[in-house]
Design an enzyme around this catalytic site. Structure first.
Site, PDB file in Angstrom:
ATOM      1  N   SER A  67     -48.718  29.385  17.027  1.00 31.59           N
ATOM      2  CA  SER A  67     -48.210  28.157  17.625  1.00 31.59           C
ATOM      3  C   SER A  67     -49.085  27.013  17.154  1.00 31.59           C
ATOM      4  O   SER A  67     -50.300  27.174  16.991  1.00 31.59           O
ATOM      5  CB  SER A  67     -48.289  28.263  19.157  1.00 31.59           C
ATOM      6  OG  SER A  67     -48.187  26.973  19.733  1.00 31.59           O
TER       7      SER A  67
ATOM      8  N   HIS B 275     -47.265  26.473  10.245  1.00 29.01           N
ATOM      9  CA  HIS B 275     -48.022  27.718  10.152  1.00 29.01           C
ATOM     10  C   HIS B 275     -47.076  28.817   9.680  1.00 29.01           C
ATOM     11  O   HIS B 275     -45.901  28.536   9.388  1.00 29.01           O
ATOM     12  CB  HIS B 275     -48.676  28.055  11.504  1.00 29.01           C
ATOM     13  CG  HIS B 275     -47.719  28.045  12.666  1.00 29.01           C
ATOM     14  ND1 HIS B 275     -46.666  28.935  12.785  1.00 29.01           N
ATOM     15  CD2 HIS B 275     -47.625  27.230  13.758  1.00 29.01           C
ATOM     16  CE1 HIS B 275     -45.998  28.692  13.899  1.00 29.01           C
ATOM     17  NE2 HIS B 275     -46.544  27.648  14.505  1.00 29.01           N
ATOM     18  N   GLU B 276     -47.578  30.044   9.624  1.00 28.29           N
ATOM     19  CA  GLU B 276     -46.764  31.153   9.079  1.00 28.29           C
ATOM     20  C   GLU B 276     -45.444  31.346   9.830  1.00 28.29           C
ATOM     21  O   GLU B 276     -44.475  31.822   9.261  1.00 28.29           O
ATOM     22  CB  GLU B 276     -47.563  32.458   9.082  1.00 28.29           C
ATOM     23  CG  GLU B 276     -48.465  32.616   7.872  1.00 28.29           C
ATOM     24  CD  GLU B 276     -47.688  32.630   6.547  1.00 28.29           C
ATOM     25  OE1 GLU B 276     -46.625  33.264   6.458  1.00 28.29           O
ATOM     26  OE2 GLU B 276     -48.153  31.972   5.597  1.00 28.29           O
TER      27      GLU B 276
ATOM     28  N   HIS C 197     -43.484  28.938  11.050  1.00 29.12           N
ATOM     29  CA  HIS C 197     -42.535  28.003  10.434  1.00 29.12           C
ATOM     30  C   HIS C 197     -42.165  28.478   9.021  1.00 29.12           C
ATOM     31  O   HIS C 197     -41.003  28.411   8.621  1.00 29.12           O
ATOM     32  CB  HIS C 197     -43.163  26.614  10.298  1.00 29.12           C
ATOM     33  CG  HIS C 197     -43.577  25.979  11.594  1.00 29.12           C
ATOM     34  ND1 HIS C 197     -44.896  25.769  11.927  1.00 29.12           N
ATOM     35  CD2 HIS C 197     -42.851  25.505  12.631  1.00 29.12           C
ATOM     36  CE1 HIS C 197     -44.960  25.183  13.104  1.00 29.12           C
ATOM     37  NE2 HIS C 197     -43.741  25.010  13.562  1.00 29.12           N
TER      38      HIS C 197
HETATM   39  P1  AMP Z   1     -42.100  23.772  16.513  1.00 30.13           P
HETATM   40  O1  AMP Z   1     -42.652  23.085  15.305  1.00 30.13           O
HETATM   41  O2  AMP Z   1     -43.149  24.360  17.399  1.00 30.13           O
HETATM   42  O3  AMP Z   1     -41.062  22.958  17.244  1.00 30.13           O
HETATM   43  O4  AMP Z   1     -41.315  25.038  15.958  1.00 30.13           O
HETATM   44  C1  AMP Z   1     -40.314  24.912  14.977  1.00 30.13           C
HETATM   45  C2  AMP Z   1     -39.596  26.224  14.840  1.00 30.13           C
HETATM   46  O5  AMP Z   1     -40.531  27.231  14.444  1.00 30.13           O
HETATM   47  C3  AMP Z   1     -38.964  26.708  16.167  1.00 30.13           C
HETATM   48  O6  AMP Z   1     -37.695  27.270  15.894  1.00 30.13           O
HETATM   49  C4  AMP Z   1     -39.937  27.736  16.632  1.00 30.13           C
HETATM   50  O7  AMP Z   1     -39.357  28.739  17.450  1.00 30.13           O
HETATM   51  C5  AMP Z   1     -40.409  28.335  15.320  1.00 30.13           C
HETATM   52  N1  AMP Z   1     -41.695  29.009  15.516  1.00 30.13           N
HETATM   53  C6  AMP Z   1     -42.822  28.458  16.067  1.00 30.13           C
HETATM   54  N2  AMP Z   1     -43.791  29.411  16.151  1.00 30.13           N
HETATM   55  C7  AMP Z   1     -43.262  30.552  15.653  1.00 30.13           C
HETATM   56  C8  AMP Z   1     -43.763  31.871  15.476  1.00 30.13           C
HETATM   57  N3  AMP Z   1     -44.995  32.223  15.834  1.00 30.13           N
HETATM   58  N4  AMP Z   1     -42.945  32.798  14.935  1.00 30.13           N
HETATM   59  C9  AMP Z   1     -41.669  32.465  14.578  1.00 30.13           C
HETATM   60  N5  AMP Z   1     -41.145  31.250  14.710  1.00 30.13           N
HETATM   61  C10 AMP Z   1     -41.925  30.296  15.240  1.00 30.13           C
END
Ligand code: AMP
Length: 301
Positions: A188, A34-35, A37
Site C-alpha cells: 500500500s 508499487h508492485e 499497481h
Molecule cells: P491506489 O493508488 O491506492 O488508489 O490504488 C490503485 C489501484 O491499485 C487500486 O485498484 C488498488 O486496489 C490497487 N492496489 C493497491 N495496492 C494493491 C496491492 N497490494 N495489490 C494489488 N492491487 C493493489
C-alpha cells in the site's frame, strides 16, 4: 509513453487507437506506484493494445482530517515505473481540470458504500462517492474495454462493479490478486507512513487473516474464525476498526458458511496509517481464492 493532462486530449488519443481497431485498458491509481499497481499495469499490457494509466490523488475521496496533504507524491518516479511496466498513455490531470470551481456532479452508489470503510465509524460513505465520481470520469474520458482494480480494495471492487452494471457502462472490470510484502503485509502507498516498529506491528494484520483462513480450512464456522483473527490482533496490541465477514458482491453480513464465497475484511489503524486487507474463502473448495501467504522472513523496508 505519452503524458496527457487533459480529458479532451485523452479522448482524442483513445479515439485514434479505436480507429486502428485497438483495444483499450485503463488502470486508475493515485500514484506512489508499487508492485501492486505494477501488477495491474502488466495485466492491462497483456490484455490490451493501448494501456492508459491514470495518476490522480483524488481530493474528493479524502475526508476532513484524512491524509490528502501527506499522501506520497513523486511524479518523476511514477512516470518511470509506469513506463517500464508497459504504459502507453499516462493520464495525470490537475485537480483544477478534474474539478473546476463550479463542479456540481456526484456519482453515488447506495447501500454497499455505507458499511465497512463506508460506515460512519470508519471513513464514511463520502469516501466512496469520491471514488465513484472520479472513476466514472476516468471511464468516460478513456472509454476502455477493460479497467483494472486490485482485490486489496475489496469494497471498492464491489462498489465499482455495481456502478458499472447499474449505469450500463459496458466496461469489463478486471480484478487482480493482492500483492504482498515478503512478510505478508499487503502493499500500500500508505505503508510508507510506518516507522520500523509500526511496520513490524503491521505484519500481524495479514497474519490474523491467515489464522482465520486456516481455521476455516480446518472446518471452523465464521464466528470462531473471526475470533481467532481478533485474538491475533489483540495479542499484538492492535484493535481493528472492523473485522467482518460479508458477501463479496452485496457486502451484506454473512454469519454462516453455505455454498457461497465469503469476504473476510479488516481495517486497522497502525500509527498514522489506516491499513486494510482481506481474503475470500470459498466453502465449496474449502480454501481461499487467493491464499494469505505464510511469512517469509523480514520485510523489504
Ligand atoms: P491506489 O493508488 O491506492 O488508489 O490504488 C490503485 C489501484 O491499485 C487500486 O485498484 C488498488 O486496489 C490497487 N492496489 C493497491 N495496492 C494493491 C496491492 N497490494 N495489490 C494489488 N492491487 C493493489
Amino acid at each position: 509513453m505519452r503524458i496527457i493532462r487533459d480529458p479532451t486530449e485523452l479522448r482524442r488519443q483513445v479515439a485514434e487507437s479505436r480507429r486502428r481497431g485497438e483495444s483499450v485498458g485503463l488502470v486508475p491509481t493515485m500514484g506512489a506506484l508499487h508492485e501492486g499497481h505494477l501488477s495491474l499495469i502488466r495485466a492491462a499490457r497483456d490484455e490490451n493494445d493501448l494501456v492508459v494509466v491514470s495518476i490522480f490523488v483524488n481530493p474528493k475521496q479524502f475526508g476532513p482530517g484524512e491524509d490528502f496533504d501527506a499522501y506520497p507524491r513523486d511524479e518523476e518516479r511514477d512516470f518511470e515505473f509506469a513506463k517500464d511496466a508497459g504504459t502507453d498513455v499516462l493520464y495525470a490531470p490537475d485537480a483544477s481540470v478534474m474539478y473546476p470551481e463550479d463542479f456540481a456532479t456526484t456519482v453515488a452508489v447506495a447501500g454497499l458504500t455505507e458499511v465497512l470503510c463506508g460506515s460512519p465509524q470508519s471513513r464514511g460513505s463520502g469516501h466512496f462517492r469520491g471514488v465513484t465520481t472520479v472513476v466514472c470520469k476516468l471511464l468516460i474520458a478513456s472509454a476502455p474495454d477493460r479497467a483494472y482494480f486490485g482485490q486489496k480494495d475489496a469494497q471498492q471492487v464491489a462498489v465499482i462493479k455495481r456502478m458499472v452494471r447499474d449505469l450500463d457502462m459496458g466496461v469489463e472490470i478486471r480484478v487482480m490478486p493482492i500483492v504482498r510484502e515478503p512478510d505478508g503485509l499487503a502493499m500500500s502507498s500508505r505503508n510508507a507512513y510506518l516507522d520500523v516498529e509500526q511496520r513490524k506491528l503491521a505484519s500481524h494484520i495479514s497474519r490474523a487473516l491467515r489464522v482465520a483462513e486456516q481455521e476455516l480450512e480446518k472446518g471452523a464456522e465464521i464466528g470462531p474464525a473471526l475470533d481467532a483473527a481478533s485474538n491475533v490482533l489483540a495479542e499484538a496490541g492492535l484493535s481493528p476498526e472492523y473485522l467482518e465477514a460479508r458477501d463479496p458482491d452485496s457486502l451484506e453480513p454473512v454469519d454462516h458458511l453455505d455454498r457461497r464465497p465469503v469476504l473476510f475484511a479488516v481495517a486497522v489503524g497502525v500509527g498514522p496509517a489506516r491499513l486494510i486487507d482481506n481474503f475470500i474463502f470459498d466453502p465449496l473448495r474449502q480454501r481461499s481464492a487467493q491464499k494469505v501467504p505464510a511469512m517469509q522472513g523480514g520485510s523489504t523496508r
